[in-house]
Design a protein around this motif. Structure first.
Motif, PDB file in Angstrom:
ATOM      1  N   GLN A 205     100.528  30.236   0.090  1.00 29.24           N
ATOM      2  CA  GLN A 205     100.543  31.554   0.559  1.00 29.24           C
ATOM      3  C   GLN A 205      99.150  31.987   1.138  1.00 29.24           C
ATOM      4  N   CYS A 206      99.286  32.149   2.431  1.00 32.54           N
ATOM      5  CA  CYS A 206      97.780  32.319   2.967  1.00 32.54           C
ATOM      6  C   CYS A 206      97.031  33.563   2.575  1.00 32.54           C
ATOM      7  N   PRO A 207      96.042  33.737   2.653  1.00 33.07           N
ATOM      8  CA  PRO A 207      94.956  32.671   3.133  1.00 33.07           C
ATOM      9  C   PRO A 207      94.431  31.788   1.772  1.00 33.07           C
ATOM     10  N   ASP A 208      94.570  32.074   0.691  1.00 30.93           N
ATOM     11  CA  ASP A 208      93.952  31.450  -0.515  1.00 30.93           C
ATOM     12  C   ASP A 208      94.769  31.219  -1.720  1.00 30.93           C
ATOM     13  N   LYS A 209      96.105  30.771  -1.664  1.00 27.21           N
ATOM     14  CA  LYS A 209      96.795  30.656  -2.913  1.00 27.21           C
ATOM     15  C   LYS A 209      97.580  29.410  -2.507  1.00 27.21           C
ATOM     16  N   GLU A 210      97.709  28.496  -3.387  1.00 23.70           N
ATOM     17  CA  GLU A 210      98.249  27.313  -3.054  1.00 23.70           C
ATOM     18  C   GLU A 210      98.615  26.338  -4.535  1.00 23.70           C
ATOM     19  N   HIS A 211      99.574  25.608  -4.193  1.00 27.94           N
ATOM     20  CA  HIS A 211     100.325  25.050  -5.656  1.00 27.94           C
ATOM     21  C   HIS A 211     100.711  23.727  -5.093  1.00 27.94           C
ATOM     22  N   ILE A 212     100.358  22.685  -5.763  1.00 34.23           N
ATOM     23  CA  ILE A 212     100.493  21.094  -5.603  1.00 34.23           C
ATOM     24  C   ILE A 212     101.235  20.606  -6.685  1.00 34.23           C
ATOM     25  N   LEU A 213     102.193  19.805  -6.491  1.00 33.09           N
ATOM     26  CA  LEU A 213     102.878  18.986  -7.673  1.00 33.09           C
ATOM     27  C   LEU A 213     102.963  17.509  -7.174  1.00 33.09           C
ATOM     28  N   GLU A 214     102.447  16.540  -7.896  1.00 31.05           N
ATOM     29  CA  GLU A 214     102.523  15.358  -7.286  1.00 31.05           C
ATOM     30  C   GLU A 214     102.735  14.176  -8.346  1.00 31.05           C
ATOM     31  N   ASN A 215     103.884  13.140  -7.928  1.00 28.49           N
ATOM     32  CA  ASN A 215     104.395  12.193  -8.884  1.00 28.49           C
ATOM     33  C   ASN A 215     103.994  10.942  -8.053  1.00 28.49           C
ATOM     34  N   ALA A 216     102.947   9.931  -8.609  1.00 40.23           N
ATOM     35  CA  ALA A 216     102.641   8.942  -7.820  1.00 40.23           C
ATOM     36  C   ALA A 216     102.705   7.798  -8.917  1.00 40.23           C
TER      37      ALA A 216
ATOM     38  N   ILE B 239      94.038  29.904  -6.610  1.00 37.77           N
ATOM     39  CA  ILE B 239      94.050  31.486  -6.506  1.00 37.77           C
ATOM     40  C   ILE B 239      92.634  32.030  -5.973  1.00 37.77           C
ATOM     41  N   GLY B 240      92.605  32.377  -4.593  1.00 40.82           N
ATOM     42  CA  GLY B 240      91.214  32.627  -4.354  1.00 40.82           C
ATOM     43  C   GLY B 240      90.290  31.411  -4.508  1.00 40.82           C
TER      44      GLY B 240
ATOM     45  N   LEU C 174      95.164  28.087   5.481  1.00 35.49           N
ATOM     46  CA  LEU C 174      94.475  28.264   4.222  1.00 35.49           C
ATOM     47  C   LEU C 174      93.049  28.052   4.635  1.00 35.49           C
ATOM     48  N   SER C 175      92.138  28.977   3.819  1.00 33.92           N
ATOM     49  CA  SER C 175      90.925  28.728   3.718  1.00 33.92           C
ATOM     50  C   SER C 175      90.400  27.663   2.709  1.00 33.92           C
ATOM     51  N   ASN C 176      89.178  27.301   2.638  1.00 37.72           N
ATOM     52  CA  ASN C 176      88.809  26.524   1.579  1.00 37.72           C
ATOM     53  C   ASN C 176      88.379  27.467   0.406  1.00 37.72           C
ATOM     54  N   PRO C 177      88.307  26.943  -0.881  1.00 40.69           N
ATOM     55  CA  PRO C 177      87.792  27.778  -1.927  1.00 40.69           C
ATOM     56  C   PRO C 177      86.257  28.091  -1.909  1.00 40.69           C
ATOM     57  N   GLY C 178      85.857  29.115  -2.023  1.00 38.60           N
ATOM     58  CA  GLY C 178      84.446  29.595  -1.887  1.00 38.60           C
ATOM     59  C   GLY C 178      84.073  30.267  -0.539  1.00 38.60           C
ATOM     60  N   GLU C 179      85.272  29.855   0.396  1.00 38.52           N
ATOM     61  CA  GLU C 179      85.025  30.396   1.692  1.00 38.52           C
ATOM     62  C   GLU C 179      85.552  31.802   1.780  1.00 38.52           C
ATOM     63  N   PRO C 180      84.799  32.738   2.167  1.00 33.58           N
ATOM     64  CA  PRO C 180      85.114  34.154   2.524  1.00 33.58           C
ATOM     65  C   PRO C 180      86.324  34.240   3.520  1.00 33.58           C
TER      66      PRO C 180
ATOM     67  N   SER D  55      87.024  36.108   5.676  1.00 35.10           N
ATOM     68  CA  SER D  55      86.485  36.569   7.026  1.00 35.10           C
ATOM     69  C   SER D  55      86.126  35.499   7.747  1.00 35.10           C
ATOM     70  N   ARG D  56      85.784  34.247   7.374  1.00 35.66           N
ATOM     71  CA  ARG D  56      85.450  33.188   8.358  1.00 35.66           C
ATOM     72  C   ARG D  56      86.426  32.297   8.560  1.00 35.66           C
ATOM     73  N   PRO D  57      86.491  31.480   9.433  1.00 34.91           N
ATOM     74  CA  PRO D  57      87.627  30.742  10.078  1.00 34.91           C
ATOM     75  C   PRO D  57      88.047  29.933   8.723  1.00 34.91           C
ATOM     76  N   PRO D  58      89.541  29.810   8.742  1.00 38.05           N
ATOM     77  CA  PRO D  58      90.006  29.088   7.555  1.00 38.05           C
ATOM     78  C   PRO D  58      89.687  27.593   7.594  1.00 38.05           C
ATOM     79  N   GLY D  59      89.534  26.889   6.554  1.00 37.40           N
ATOM     80  CA  GLY D  59      89.108  25.549   6.513  1.00 37.40           C
ATOM     81  C   GLY D  59      90.440  24.684   7.069  1.00 37.40           C
ATOM     82  N   GLY D  60      91.561  24.984   6.051  1.00 34.36           N
ATOM     83  CA  GLY D  60      92.882  24.317   6.415  1.00 34.36           C
ATOM     84  C   GLY D  60      93.325  24.522   7.781  1.00 34.36           C
ATOM     85  N   ALA D  61      93.235  25.538   8.335  1.00 35.41           N
ATOM     86  CA  ALA D  61      93.827  25.788   9.704  1.00 35.41           C
ATOM     87  C   ALA D  61      93.013  25.174  10.705  1.00 35.41           C
ATOM     88  N   GLU D  62      91.568  25.218  10.456  1.00 36.21           N
ATOM     89  CA  GLU D  62      90.650  24.455  11.328  1.00 36.21           C
ATOM     90  C   GLU D  62      90.782  22.920  11.250  1.00 36.21           C
ATOM     91  N   GLU D  63      91.350  22.373  10.098  1.00 35.60           N
ATOM     92  CA  GLU D  63      91.504  20.942  10.048  1.00 35.60           C
ATOM     93  C   GLU D  63      92.856  20.770  10.832  1.00 35.60           C
TER      94      GLU D  63
END
Length: 226
Positions: A65-76, A86-87, A119-125, A127-135
């Protein structure tokens, strides 16, 4: 051949070259439309599946949920990992019921990046360009700039029509390629796969995503009364 005739040939060749570059490349146009569509995304869910010789090896569900909430589950391959953000607060666990708050090490997940649009990156305000979107934007920009994009077949995924495109690009001395199917309704990818069907990503755009902090109480211990 006269000088006038030679000049005429040169002019004709230059005209053909200019005409060739003036004609829009449909593959590049499709990826440009995907870039624009990504700007409107506010939530998403990506299911990544990796198999070998027909046997599942990695399964990862990544919801945001943009810009700063995410949940990852992995089975490997026998390992289980989970991550909640969250933020700027991050929680994780690996092969354990116990949650840990803080920054996980680099071995929490298999080194297989998931696209992170909007998505933004953790610690990134925010108001700045979201890190995930930039990637994501840079990855598509590189494909548009340096890749060879070929039109494939029209497909249906979960009842939704989409157009397949094969994207090939050299990364160093290695040729990387993938097939993506862009929705005819909104230009967003419905799935991405490799030619051998060993790697798949399935996309859901705009789902209702709820991300809440986990219970940090150790397993088997009753929560402390407030």
């Amino acid at each position: 051949m006269s000088a006038k005739a030679k000049i005429g040939i040169v002019v004709a060749v230059l005209f053909i070259v200019m005409l060739f570059f003036a004609i829009p490349n449909p593959g590049k146009k499709a990826l440009r439309a995907e870039q624009v569509a990504m700007n409107e995304v506010t939530s998403w869910r990506v299911l990544t599946q990796v198999s070998k010789n027909g046997r599942p090896r990695i399964s990862r569900s990544h919801a945001a949920q943009c810009p700063d909430k995410e949940h990852i589950l992995e089975n490997a391959e026998g390992d289980f990992s989970e991550y909640i953000r969250i933020g700027d607060e991050v929680f994780y666990r690996k092969n354990s019921y116990q949650w840990v708050q803080g920054t996980p090490g680099p071995d929490l997940f298999v080194p297989l990046p998931t696209p992170r649009p909007c998505l933004s990156n953790p610690g990134e305000p925010s108001s700045r360009p979201p890190g995930g979107a930039e990637e994501m934007r840079l990855a598509l920009e590189n494909d548009i700039k340096d890749g060879r994009i070929e039109k494939g077949e029209k497909k249906q995924y979960q009842g939704k029509p989409c157009q397949e495109w094969t994207v090939s690009r050299f990364e160093g001395d290695r040729l990387a390629n993938y097939i993506t199917c862009l929705s005819e309704a909104n230009n967003l990818p419905l799935y991405t796969r490799d030619a051998n069907e060993d790697f798949h990503m399935y996309f859901e755009w705009g789902p209702a995503v709820t991300v809440e902090p986990p219970d940090l109480t150790p397993p088997g211990k009753a929560p402390t009364a407030p």
